[in-house]
Design a protein around this motif. Structure first.
Motif, short mmCIF file in Angstrom:
data_model
loop_
_atom_site.label_atom_id
_atom_site.label_comp_id
_atom_site.label_asym_id
_atom_site.label_seq_id
_atom_site.Cartn_x
_atom_site.Cartn_y
_atom_site.Cartn_z
N GLY A 131 12.53 -61.02 39.05
CA GLY A 131 13.49 -60.73 37.99
C GLY A 131 14.67 -61.67 37.92
N VAL A 132 14.70 -62.69 38.77
CA VAL A 132 15.79 -63.67 38.76
C VAL A 132 15.27 -64.97 38.15
N CYS A 133 16.00 -65.52 37.20
CA CYS A 133 15.52 -66.72 36.49
C CYS A 133 15.52 -67.95 37.40
N GLU A 134 14.68 -68.93 37.07
CA GLU A 134 14.51 -70.12 37.89
C GLU A 134 15.81 -70.92 38.00
N GLU A 135 16.59 -70.95 36.91
CA GLU A 135 17.84 -71.72 36.92
C GLU A 135 18.83 -71.17 37.95
#
Length: 305
Positions: free
Chosen positions: A154-158
């Motif tokens: 649930g955490v974006c790659e950026e």
């Protein structure tokens, strides 16, 4: 044949000798003494469990003793050597450093960040290593291993890229999961800029996040111990803080250069006894401020490991 280094300007000094060396543990001289509580620490238990389960993964680093005796100086791996001694091991394979400075290893070594640990565990599982074996090697229970496996869900790659080498706790990623992508990135940047990865700070950012930037934007935001009015004020303060940080970042390099030049110039002025006497007698308020400028300590920036 000795090679002329001047003919090879791009040659670099090697950090280690070509081959590992098997050394009797009793011939290895520690450069520091472990504390009394070392053997009861979590780190000791993890190293012990890892060695028992899968053997020694990372060899200790030693240097040849300058006194040309048959002993070796232990630069890195004091806890590992202690575990091996307790296990009755007589010899160990070591990396041989060409530099005998313990500073290189004990002060500048980068500890494994949670994101890196997550990737290491995921990679081990993908290669077929059972979760139970990983848990035993790291002296953790199965539930901890599973939490680490799903740390970045649930955490974006950026945001992950920004925090990949930072000492974030699991609470940081739990908070990020409640935010939309852009807010995750903004939060990661706030954490890095403040060099603060504490639970309290990330929860404060979460409390100050506008409802529209939360993943469940239709569900009223509730933070234990904080009233809706206080949350509204925190949102406003946090927005102003972000604007302030952005404006500072735009001019930080130039301002830092100006400050360095000014500090050097004022320092030279105060090195002149006549100038100091004149300021002290006629402009004591300036003299005090000038002294403050010369005492400013440069801010160290955090460089990636």
């Amino acid at each position: 044949m000795i090679r002329d280094s001047s003919q090879h300007p791009h040659d670099v000094d090697r950090g280690f000798e070509d081959d590992c060396v098997t050394i009797a543990i009793e011939a290895i001289l520690p450069l520091r003494t472990l504390g009394k509580s070392a053997k009861s620490s979590r780190k000791y238990r993890q190293i012990l469990a890892s060695i028992v389960e899968i053997g020694l993964v990372e060899p200790p680093v030693v240097a040849r003793n300058p006194d040309r005796s048959a002993t070796w100086l232990l630069l890195d791996g004091h806890m590992r050597i202690e575990v091996l001694k307790d296990q009755g091991v007589q010899e160990v394979e070591c990396l041989v450093s060409t530099d005998d400075e313990a500073f290189t290893y004990n002060r500048q070594v980068s500890r494994l960040a949670p994101v890196q640990e997550h990737k290491m565990i995921r990679k081990a599982i993908e290669r077929g290593v059972p979760e139970e074996k990983i848990a035993a090697a790291l002296a953790l229970n199965l539930s901890s291993i599973r939490r680490k496996v799903h740390l970045l869900d649930g955490v974006c790659e950026e945001a992950v890229a920004i925090l990949k080498d930072k000492p974030c706790t699991a609470a940081v990623f739990e908070a990020l999961r409640k935010m939309k992508t852009m807010r995750q990135i903004e939060t990661a940047e706030l954490l890095v800029n403040a060099n603060n990865y504490s639970v309290a700070y990330v929860n404060a950012i979460l409390a100050g996040t506008p409802q529209s930037q939360l993943l469940e934007s239709s569900k009223p935001k509730k933070v234990k111990g904080i009233t809706p009015e206080a949350m509204a004020r925190m949102e406003q303060e946090l927005a102003r803080l972000q604007e302030g940080i952005a404006s500072i970042q735009d001019t930080y390099g130039q301002d830092h250069l100006h400050l360095t030049v000014i500090k050097g110039y004022v320092g030279r002025l105060l090195g002149n006894a006549r100038v100091v006497r004149y300021l002290a007698q006629n402009h004591p308020e300036f003299f005090g401020e000038f002294k403050t400028i010369t005492e400013i300590t440069p801010v160290e920036t955090n460089s990636p490991d």
